[in-house]
Design an enzyme around this catalytic site. Structure first.
Site, PDB file in Angstrom:
ATOM      1  N   CYS A  79      -4.297 -40.291  -1.115  1.00  0.00           N
ATOM      2  CA  CYS A  79      -4.095 -39.229  -0.209  1.00  0.00           C
ATOM      3  C   CYS A  79      -2.577 -38.645   0.094  1.00  0.00           C
ATOM      4  O   CYS A  79      -1.926 -38.198  -0.689  1.00  0.00           O
ATOM      5  CB  CYS A  79      -4.828 -39.626   1.261  1.00  0.00           C
ATOM      6  SG  CYS A  79      -4.989 -38.186   2.388  1.00  0.00           S
ATOM      7  N   HIS A 167     -10.201 -40.321  -0.058  1.00  0.00           N
ATOM      8  CA  HIS A 167     -10.332 -41.985   0.099  1.00  0.00           C
ATOM      9  C   HIS A 167     -11.034 -42.544  -0.445  1.00  0.00           C
ATOM     10  O   HIS A 167     -12.664 -42.729  -0.066  1.00  0.00           O
ATOM     11  CB  HIS A 167     -10.230 -42.025   1.604  1.00  0.00           C
ATOM     12  CG  HIS A 167      -9.072 -41.563   2.460  1.00  0.00           C
ATOM     13  ND1 HIS A 167      -8.100 -42.242   2.720  1.00  0.00           N
ATOM     14  CD2 HIS A 167      -8.828 -40.417   3.132  1.00  0.00           C
ATOM     15  CE1 HIS A 167      -7.163 -41.766   3.364  1.00  0.00           C
ATOM     16  NE2 HIS A 167      -7.748 -40.397   3.628  1.00  0.00           N
ATOM     17  N   GLU A 169     -11.684 -45.648  -0.570  1.00  0.00           N
ATOM     18  CA  GLU A 169     -11.972 -47.030   0.219  1.00  0.00           C
ATOM     19  C   GLU A 169     -12.967 -46.665   1.461  1.00  0.00           C
ATOM     20  O   GLU A 169     -13.694 -47.994   1.958  1.00  0.00           O
ATOM     21  CB  GLU A 169     -10.807 -47.531   1.002  1.00  0.00           C
ATOM     22  CG  GLU A 169     -10.174 -46.689   2.178  1.00  0.00           C
ATOM     23  CD  GLU A 169      -9.231 -45.722   1.737  1.00  0.00           C
ATOM     24  OE1 GLU A 169      -8.581 -45.222   2.530  1.00  0.00           O
ATOM     25  OE2 GLU A 169      -9.330 -45.229   0.639  1.00  0.00           O
ATOM     26  N   SER A 221     -10.356 -73.891  20.271  1.00  0.00           N
ATOM     27  CA  SER A 221     -10.782 -72.906  21.194  1.00  0.00           C
ATOM     28  C   SER A 221     -12.529 -73.014  20.953  1.00  0.00           C
ATOM     29  O   SER A 221     -13.275 -72.544  22.055  1.00  0.00           O
ATOM     30  CB  SER A 221     -10.520 -71.371  21.145  1.00  0.00           C
ATOM     31  OG  SER A 221     -11.031 -71.148  19.737  1.00  0.00           O
ATOM     32  N   GLY A 222     -12.956 -73.625  20.006  1.00  0.00           N
ATOM     33  CA  GLY A 222     -14.393 -73.577  19.824  1.00  0.00           C
ATOM     34  C   GLY A 222     -14.979 -72.513  18.934  1.00  0.00           C
ATOM     35  O   GLY A 222     -15.948 -72.338  18.471  1.00  0.00           O
ATOM     36  N   GLY A 223     -13.775 -71.473  18.868  1.00  0.00           N
ATOM     37  CA  GLY A 223     -14.378 -70.176  18.001  1.00  0.00           C
ATOM     38  C   GLY A 223     -14.330 -70.649  16.786  1.00  0.00           C
ATOM     39  O   GLY A 223     -13.743 -71.532  16.119  1.00  0.00           O
ATOM     40  N   VAL A 224     -14.610 -69.469  15.717  1.00  0.00           N
ATOM     41  CA  VAL A 224     -14.598 -69.513  14.334  1.00  0.00           C
ATOM     42  C   VAL A 224     -13.224 -69.587  13.778  1.00  0.00           C
ATOM     43  O   VAL A 224     -13.162 -70.790  12.890  1.00  0.00           O
ATOM     44  CB  VAL A 224     -15.159 -68.291  13.844  1.00  0.00           C
ATOM     45  CG1 VAL A 224     -15.159 -68.268  12.140  1.00  0.00           C
ATOM     46  CG2 VAL A 224     -16.617 -67.863  14.217  1.00  0.00           C
ATOM     47  N   ASP A 225     -12.113 -69.080  14.080  1.00  0.00           N
ATOM     48  CA  ASP A 225     -10.992 -69.246  13.536  1.00  0.00           C
ATOM     49  C   ASP A 225     -10.405 -70.881  13.871  1.00  0.00           C
ATOM     50  O   ASP A 225      -9.853 -71.274  12.777  1.00  0.00           O
ATOM     51  CB  ASP A 225      -9.897 -68.365  14.109  1.00  0.00           C
ATOM     52  CG  ASP A 225     -10.295 -66.774  13.921  1.00  0.00           C
ATOM     53  OD1 ASP A 225     -11.264 -66.532  12.981  1.00  0.00           O
ATOM     54  OD2 ASP A 225      -9.872 -66.047  14.569  1.00  0.00           O
ATOM     55  N   SER A 226     -10.180 -71.200  14.968  1.00  0.00           N
ATOM     56  CA  SER A 226      -9.747 -72.456  15.188  1.00  0.00           C
ATOM     57  C   SER A 226     -10.583 -73.603  14.638  1.00  0.00           C
ATOM     58  O   SER A 226     -10.111 -74.327  14.105  1.00  0.00           O
ATOM     59  CB  SER A 226      -9.504 -72.654  16.587  1.00  0.00           C
ATOM     60  OG  SER A 226     -10.799 -73.011  17.356  1.00  0.00           O
ATOM     61  N   SER A 227     -11.775 -73.293  14.434  1.00  0.00           N
ATOM     62  CA  SER A 227     -12.842 -74.468  13.802  1.00  0.00           C
ATOM     63  C   SER A 227     -12.515 -74.503  12.442  1.00  0.00           C
ATOM     64  O   SER A 227     -12.495 -75.606  11.741  1.00  0.00           O
ATOM     65  CB  SER A 227     -14.312 -74.085  14.112  1.00  0.00           C
ATOM     66  OG  SER A 227     -14.389 -74.064  15.699  1.00  0.00           O
TER      67      SER A 227
END
Length: 509
Positions: A79, A167, A169, A221-227
């Site tokens: 583009c 585009h 994508e 934190s118990g979330g996905v990222d930190s786990s």
């Protein structure tokens, strides 16, 4: 050596989507603002130029020097990028009656062009440009056209450079994935071996090399990222990882105990800190959303610092920063800004003289989940909806008290558990309940009531940048509303939020 595709961002809303599509081909890529083009290294196999909200004729339009790239590695200009190359070579780009927005079809395809291998005539593409290419230099060879735009795509003689005015994508370009794959595999020669298993192996080796024999503290934190970050670090350094999980009094019902129990089964050391009273005290009298966020952040740092001192030998602080946070900290316009506060622990590394380690800083959220599967984390943890760093603190509008938190925890538990039981939880990207600063008249039995109203929110999204409200079944909403009003004392009205982002946000504060 890990292969890499560089994506130069000119400010397009689709830049992250380009990166996601590249990575879906199991090829690593990195996004850089157009004014910070890195030096080409042997691992760089190609460069993609993104779209932009600018016209190349705007006086302040991005016009970087691309001489270090062109002719050295394959280039795909999308583009604005396509129009920029024409403009730089002395061609003519201007507004005309043949501008295109939305769906179009390729009326002509150069079947000899490697970019269009396997793309059928009439293929649907997605346009988004006001300007168009009216005149192009002699060394430009047209590779595709639509009914309205002759130079819809082109290649350059004498260099491996290709350009598209549509585009590839986006979802609506029906063969866009094939076009990108042709560029990445056939033209750039990528091996497509960037898989979750290979990432885990390389990441663990990098962590061992970076950390050496030192100890690491991680704010869990118990979330996905930190786990997922915790599991990767544990694989790399074992017992030298110390996780700290702070109960700020703003977690979901039973979440503190549930997280501690789940990590006990993984043999990962987690210190749980119950500090709800400190957070409630810091929040007393505050009603303005940003003031509440800052109070929660400051109190978290104070509590975390106090606990971290118990691990005096630690030299590293691990954070669950992911790639969208990194991109947001290096915007196309202006100097770098600070990564959002709820993704890190403020100035703690400097205060405690700790080095930061971020195992996930190259991954998007869906890639974090795939890596989590690779290391054996359970689906119930990996498929958790995103949960804001300030927790229920930004889902209670107005002042926060322990009593309000208790009410919202009960409402939230009924709602989220109901989604699970109805088989709807995994069909929704994020869901939560909001306690409103509104009381309304109701009738319970023979009595009039004047009690709280709550709003239920559920959205579908891929990355949280945009979101649409989820069309949950009416019978489900009716059943949940009835259960909340019957079981949660102090609530007599339930509403459902049908706002999309934009113009609304996912959270209410």
């Amino acid at each position: 050596m890990q292969e890499n595709i560089l994506i130069l961002d000119f400010g397009s809303q689709y830049t992250q989507l380009i990166a996601r599509k590249v990575r879906e081909n199991n090829i690593y890529c990195e996004i850089y603002p157009y004014h910070h083009i890195p030096s080409l290294t042997p691992d760089v196999k190609g460069v993609i130029l993104s779209g932009s909200p600018y016209s190349v004729n705007d006086p302040d339009a991005p016009k970087p020097d691309l001489s270090a790239i062109r002719g050295k590695v394959p280039v795909l200009a999308v583009c604005y990028g396509a129009q920029l190359l024409v403009h730089m070579e002395g061609g003519k780009v201007a507004s005309s009656g043949s501008r295109e927005y939305g769906r179009a079809n390729l009326s002509y395809i150069d079947t000899e062009c490697a970019l269009f291998k396997g793309v059928p005539a009439g293929s649907q593409v997605w346009m988004s440009h006001g300007d168009t290419i009216l005149e192009y230099p002699d060394n430009f060879h047209i590779t595709c056209s639509t009914e309205n735009v002759k130079a819809c795509g082109y290649s350059l003689s004498g260099e491996p450079t290709f350009a598209l005015q549509f585009h590839p994508e986006v979802y609506h370009s029906s063969d866009g994935f094939t076009i990108l794959k042709n560029f990445l595999i056939d033209i750039c020669g990528c091996k497509a071996d960037w898989t979750p298993d290979n990432f885990v192996k390389a990441c663990v080796e990098d962590l061992r090399r970076q950390i050496g024999n030192e100890e690491v503290i991680l704010g869990l934190s118990g979330g996905v990222d930190s786990s997922v970050a915790a599991v990767l670090l544990h694989k790399a350094i074992g017992k030298r990882l110390h996780c700290i999980f702070v109960d700020n009094g703003l977690l979901r019902k039973n979440e503190f105990d549930d997280v501690l129990q789940s990590f006990k089964g993984m043999d990962i050391e987690v210190t749980g800190v119950q500090a709800a009273a400190l957070f409630y005290q810091a929040l007393k009298g505050l009603t303005e959303p940003e003031a509440k966020r800052k109070a929660i952040g400051k109190t978290f740092i104070d509590v975390f610092e106090n606990e971290a001192k118990k691990f005096g030998n630690a030299r590293f602080l691990a954070q669950g920063t992911i790639y969208p946070d990194v991109i947001e900290s290096a915007p196309v316009k202006g100097p770098s800004q600070t990564i959002k506060s709820h993704h890190n622990v403020g100035g703690l590394p400097e205060k405690m003289n700790l080095k930061v380690v971020e195992p996930l800083r190259s991954l998007f959220k869906d890639e974090v989940r795939r890596v989590g599967h690779s290391v054996g984390l359970p689906d119930r943890l990996l498929n958790r909806h995103p949960f804001p760093g300030p927790g229920l603190g930004i889902r209670i509008l107005g002042e926060i008290t322990a009593e309000k938190v208790a009410v919202l925890q009960e409402v939230d538990a009924i709602y989220v558990n109901g989604l699970r039981e109805a088989g709807l939880y995994d069909k929704v990207w994020q869901a939560g309940a909001i306690l409103l600063p509104v009381q309304s008249v109701g009738v319970m039995g023979d009595e009039r009531t004047y009690e709280q109203a709550v709003a239920l929110r559920a959205v579908n999204s891929t990355d949280g940048m945009t979101a649409d409200w989820s069309r949950l079944p009416f019978d489900f909403l009716g059943r949940i509303s009835n259960e909340i009003i019957n079981k949660v004392r102090g609530v007599n009205r339930v509403v459902y939020d049908i706002s999309s982002k934009p113009p609304a946000t996912i959270e209410w504060e």
